[in-house]
Design an enzyme around this catalytic site. Structure first.
Site, PDB file in Angstrom:
ATOM      1  N   CYS A 199       5.958  -6.841   7.382  1.00  0.00           N
ATOM      2  CA  CYS A 199       6.992  -6.307   8.275  1.00  0.00           C
ATOM      3  C   CYS A 199       7.357  -7.375   9.294  1.00  0.00           C
ATOM      4  O   CYS A 199       6.511  -8.159   9.718  1.00  0.00           O
ATOM      5  CB  CYS A 199       6.451  -5.072   9.002  1.00  0.00           C
ATOM      6  SG  CYS A 199       7.689  -4.230  10.014  1.00  0.00           S
ATOM      7  N   CYS A 239       3.363   8.415   1.267  1.00  0.00           N
ATOM      8  CA  CYS A 239       3.839   7.487   2.289  1.00  0.00           C
ATOM      9  C   CYS A 239       4.189   6.173   1.587  1.00  0.00           C
ATOM     10  O   CYS A 239       3.317   5.483   1.054  1.00  0.00           O
ATOM     11  CB  CYS A 239       2.705   7.303   3.313  1.00  0.00           C
ATOM     12  SG  CYS A 239       3.109   6.202   4.649  1.00  0.00           S
ATOM     13  N   CYS A 277      -1.555   5.839   9.882  1.00  0.00           N
ATOM     14  CA  CYS A 277      -0.372   5.160  10.411  1.00  0.00           C
ATOM     15  C   CYS A 277      -0.747   3.833  11.047  1.00  0.00           C
ATOM     16  O   CYS A 277      -1.646   3.770  11.880  1.00  0.00           O
ATOM     17  CB  CYS A 277       0.281   5.985  11.511  1.00  0.00           C
ATOM     18  SG  CYS A 277       1.056   7.451  10.927  1.00  0.00           S
ATOM     19  N   SER A 311      10.319   5.781  16.123  1.00  0.00           N
ATOM     20  CA  SER A 311       9.084   5.423  16.820  1.00  0.00           C
ATOM     21  C   SER A 311       9.456   5.127  18.260  1.00  0.00           C
ATOM     22  O   SER A 311       9.951   4.051  18.574  1.00  0.00           O
ATOM     23  CB  SER A 311       8.459   4.188  16.149  1.00  0.00           C
ATOM     24  OG  SER A 311       8.033   4.528  14.861  1.00  0.00           O
ATOM     25  N   CYS A 333       5.239  -5.210  15.879  1.00  0.00           N
ATOM     26  CA  CYS A 333       4.826  -4.280  16.936  1.00  0.00           C
ATOM     27  C   CYS A 333       3.372  -4.561  17.308  1.00  0.00           C
ATOM     28  O   CYS A 333       2.532  -4.792  16.433  1.00  0.00           O
ATOM     29  CB  CYS A 333       4.984  -2.835  16.466  1.00  0.00           C
ATOM     30  SG  CYS A 333       6.698  -2.436  16.054  1.00  0.00           S
ATOM     31  N   ASN A 350      -4.330   4.674  16.251  1.00  0.00           N
ATOM     32  CA  ASN A 350      -5.396   4.410  15.277  1.00  0.00           C
ATOM     33  C   ASN A 350      -5.820   2.952  15.391  1.00  0.00           C
ATOM     34  O   ASN A 350      -5.025   2.058  15.103  1.00  0.00           O
ATOM     35  CB  ASN A 350      -4.897   4.647  13.841  1.00  0.00           C
ATOM     36  CG  ASN A 350      -4.553   6.096  13.605  1.00  0.00           C
ATOM     37  OD1 ASN A 350      -5.291   6.997  13.982  1.00  0.00           O
ATOM     38  ND2 ASN A 350      -3.404   6.341  12.988  1.00  0.00           N
ATOM     39  N   GLY A 391       6.379  -1.886   6.489  1.00  0.00           N
ATOM     40  CA  GLY A 391       7.774  -2.317   6.575  1.00  0.00           C
ATOM     41  C   GLY A 391       8.629  -1.450   7.466  1.00  0.00           C
ATOM     42  O   GLY A 391       8.250  -0.353   7.862  1.00  0.00           O
ATOM     43  N   GLU A 392       9.790  -1.999   7.815  1.00  0.00           N
ATOM     44  CA  GLU A 392      10.792  -1.264   8.584  1.00  0.00           C
ATOM     45  C   GLU A 392      11.895  -0.888   7.594  1.00  0.00           C
ATOM     46  O   GLU A 392      12.663  -1.761   7.161  1.00  0.00           O
ATOM     47  CB  GLU A 392      11.312  -2.161   9.721  1.00  0.00           C
ATOM     48  CG  GLU A 392      12.598  -1.695  10.378  1.00  0.00           C
ATOM     49  CD  GLU A 392      12.582  -0.249  10.858  1.00  0.00           C
ATOM     50  OE1 GLU A 392      11.570   0.210  11.412  1.00  0.00           O
ATOM     51  OE2 GLU A 392      13.599   0.434  10.646  1.00  0.00           O
ATOM     52  N   GLU A 403       0.829  -1.197   0.000  1.00  0.00           N
ATOM     53  CA  GLU A 403       0.000   0.000   0.000  1.00  0.00           C
ATOM     54  C   GLU A 403       0.867   1.252   0.000  1.00  0.00           C
ATOM     55  O   GLU A 403       1.926   1.291   0.614  1.00  0.00           O
ATOM     56  CB  GLU A 403      -0.927  -0.023   1.216  1.00  0.00           C
ATOM     57  CG  GLU A 403      -2.044  -1.020   1.004  1.00  0.00           C
ATOM     58  CD  GLU A 403      -2.756  -1.435   2.274  1.00  0.00           C
ATOM     59  OE1 GLU A 403      -3.986  -1.352   2.317  1.00  0.00           O
ATOM     60  OE2 GLU A 403      -2.069  -1.828   3.222  1.00  0.00           O
ATOM     61  N   SER A 409      11.251   6.777   8.882  1.00  0.00           N
ATOM     62  CA  SER A 409      10.852   6.448  10.253  1.00  0.00           C
ATOM     63  C   SER A 409      11.295   5.031  10.594  1.00  0.00           C
ATOM     64  O   SER A 409      11.078   4.103   9.816  1.00  0.00           O
ATOM     65  CB  SER A 409       9.327   6.561  10.375  1.00  0.00           C
ATOM     66  OG  SER A 409       8.905   6.154  11.655  1.00  0.00           O
ATOM     67  N   CYS A 465       0.403  -2.463  15.691  1.00  0.00           N
ATOM     68  CA  CYS A 465       0.443  -2.147  14.252  1.00  0.00           C
ATOM     69  C   CYS A 465      -0.182  -3.260  13.420  1.00  0.00           C
ATOM     70  O   CYS A 465       0.142  -4.430  13.577  1.00  0.00           O
ATOM     71  CB  CYS A 465       1.889  -1.907  13.821  1.00  0.00           C
ATOM     72  SG  CYS A 465       2.047  -1.521  12.076  1.00  0.00           S
TER      73      CYS A 465
HETATM   74  N1  SAH Z   1       8.604   0.675  10.687  1.00  0.00           N
HETATM   75  C1  SAH Z   1       8.705   2.093  10.741  1.00  0.00           C
HETATM   76  C2  SAH Z   1       7.764   2.834   9.782  1.00  0.00           C
HETATM   77  C3  SAH Z   1       6.328   2.376   9.661  1.00  0.00           C
HETATM   78  S1  SAH Z   1       5.153   2.872  10.825  1.00  0.00           S
HETATM   79  C4  SAH Z   1       8.511   2.562  12.173  1.00  0.00           C
HETATM   80  O1  SAH Z   1       8.166   1.759  13.017  1.00  0.00           O
HETATM   81  O2  SAH Z   1       8.755   3.727  12.459  1.00  0.00           O
HETATM   82  C5  SAH Z   1       4.986   4.588  10.789  1.00  0.00           C
HETATM   83  C6  SAH Z   1       4.500   5.146  12.125  1.00  0.00           C
HETATM   84  O3  SAH Z   1       3.163   4.729  12.440  1.00  0.00           O
HETATM   85  C7  SAH Z   1       5.370   4.663  13.285  1.00  0.00           C
HETATM   86  O4  SAH Z   1       5.667   5.692  14.168  1.00  0.00           O
HETATM   87  C8  SAH Z   1       4.452   3.644  13.930  1.00  0.00           C
HETATM   88  O5  SAH Z   1       4.824   3.381  15.231  1.00  0.00           O
HETATM   89  C9  SAH Z   1       3.117   4.282  13.779  1.00  0.00           C
HETATM   90  N2  SAH Z   1       2.002   3.365  13.989  1.00  0.00           N
HETATM   91  C10 SAH Z   1       1.988   2.031  13.839  1.00  0.00           C
HETATM   92  N3  SAH Z   1       0.780   1.521  14.160  1.00  0.00           N
HETATM   93  C11 SAH Z   1       0.014   2.565  14.516  1.00  0.00           C
HETATM   94  C12 SAH Z   1      -1.342   2.685  14.914  1.00  0.00           C
HETATM   95  N4  SAH Z   1      -2.139   1.634  15.008  1.00  0.00           N
HETATM   96  N5  SAH Z   1      -1.793   3.927  15.207  1.00  0.00           N
HETATM   97  C13 SAH Z   1      -0.995   5.018  15.056  1.00  0.00           C
HETATM   98  N6  SAH Z   1       0.272   4.962  14.661  1.00  0.00           N
HETATM   99  C14 SAH Z   1       0.783   3.747  14.397  1.00  0.00           C
END
Ligand code: SAH
Length: 346
Positions: free
Chosen positions: A107, A100, A333, A214, A111, A290, A160-161, A87, A192, A114
């Site tokens: 990934c 984005c 996000c 993050s 987390c 979110n 992804g990371e 996406e 990020s 996520c």
């Molecule tokens: N892997 C990278 C980039 C992808 S996520 C990272 O972890 O930074 C981009 C951002 O969205 C990160 O700060 C992540 O922690 C945040 N994110 C992930 N899940 C989320 C959610 N359910 N609600 C809000 N932000 C979220």
């Protein structure tokens, strides 16, 4: 043999190839420019265009689905050559868009908050697939003759990371920054990371793009419940590496702080955050959680969010709240999950 993608070539690399085929540097520059203007066939002699087409692969991801949200956010489900999908999201912001980009299919970070993590890691994206997402999204805007189309900002915050696929991400940045090509400036790009230390160690080889971490909790024991890799790469190691980065004047590292109801918005969180960040060039970006189907956490109220921001501001920490865009189409996000998209098209 698999052809290399034209979209994984820097200008120097393409120049070299063309020089070996007796093409002048001047003409090479024109060719590179035309590739990114999508005028590829118009002005080239046929033999040269045949040679390039024979040598390089010109394919880009295909748009399998477009979802638009009321606030103007546009989510693309993009199909890759091997049938996988990722996406890519376009987010409007005043007179500009931010695109984005995804860096992996799925990934590996897993987390707990996520949606993408629930997919697991399918594979890394190639640099050309990352550049391709940008080109396809930009072309879509052009086709809508949207005036905000010029050079959207880029955030590596899709699936992804990015630092877990560091070499391909770096290559995509180098290609996207080519002045005769997409010409994206380094300060228009933000990467990020969840804190993947082996990748953070490579950041000194990157152009001076914006970096975001993050963070989500200043306490390792809470953070590792949210971001499992924190077990191996605790905050002190991450900050040790960040402190070695040569930040430009006025350059900050952004610390994303996912705010979760009743979990990380206490006064002691704010206080501990200030211990880490007071003497560093830091900008805190609060992201209210979110929710997604099946998520175990809850979104804080607007009041909770403002209150936590005030706590940080009182501690003299530079703090912003990220407004949520595209959440009703699962484009915000942490809501990107291209497997679910595949199975349950809306
Ligand atoms: N892997 C990278 C980039 C992808 S996520 C990272 O972890 O930074 C981009 C951002 O969205 C990160 O700060 C992540 O922690 C945040 N994110 C992930 N899940 C989320 C959610 N359910 N609600 C809000 N932000 C979220």
């Amino acid at each position: 043999m698999l052809k290399p993608s034209i979209f994984s070539q820097t200008q120097a690399e393409l120049n070299l190839f063309l020089r070996l085929n007796d093409v002048s540097t001047q003409l090479s520059s024109i060719i590179f420019q035309q590739i990114y203007k999508n005028k590829f066939n118009q002005e080239l002699s046929n033999s040269l265009s045949l040679l390039l087409k024979k040598t390089f692969d010109y394919s880009v991801p295909v748009i399998n689905k477009i979802t638009t949200s009321e606030d103007g956010t546009i989510k693309f489900l993009m199909g890759l050559e091997d049938g996988n999908q990722v996406e890519t999201v376009l987010i409007p912001f005043f007179k500009k868009y931010t695109v984005c980009l995804s860096s992996q299919v799925g990934c590996a970070m897993n987390c707990s908050f996520c949606y993408t993590g629930k997919m697991g890691l399918k594979r890394n994206l190639k640099s050309s697939e990352i550049v391709g997402q940008f080109l396809v999204a930009r072309q879509y805007l052009q086709s809508q003759s949207d005036e905000r189309v010029k050079n959207p900002n880029i955030v590596f915050m899709g699936q992804g990371e990015p630092l877990h696929n560091s070499d391909e991400v770096l290559k995509s940045i180098q290609v996207l920054m080519e002045p005769m090509g997409a010409a994206v400036g380094p300060r228009q790009i933000t990467l990020s990371t969840a804190g993947y230390l082996p990748g953070i160690k490579k950041l000194s080889h990157y152009p001076q793009i914006n970096i975001a971490l993050s963070l989500h909790s200043p306490f390792n024991d809470i953070r590792k419940r949210l971001i499992p890799i924190n077990q191996h790469f605790p905050l002190e190691d991450i900050f040790f590496e960040f402190d070695k980065l040569d930040l430009k004047k006025k350059q900050f590292i952004t610390y994303e702080y996912l705010l979760i109801k009743d979990l990380n918005n206490r006064s002691e969180d704010a206080l501990e955050l200030s211990k880490w960040l007071t003497n560093r060039r830091a900008l805190i970006n609060i992201i209210p959680f979110n929710p997604f189907p099946g998520s175990e956490f809850q979104r804080p109220t607007e009041e909770d969010t403002l209150e936590f921001k005030e706590k940080l501001v009182a501690l003299k920490l530079r703090t912003m709240i990220r407004t949520t865009k595209g959440s009703e189409i699962l484009a915000a996000c942490g809501q990107l999950n291209s497997l679910i998209e595949q199975e349950f098209p809306v």
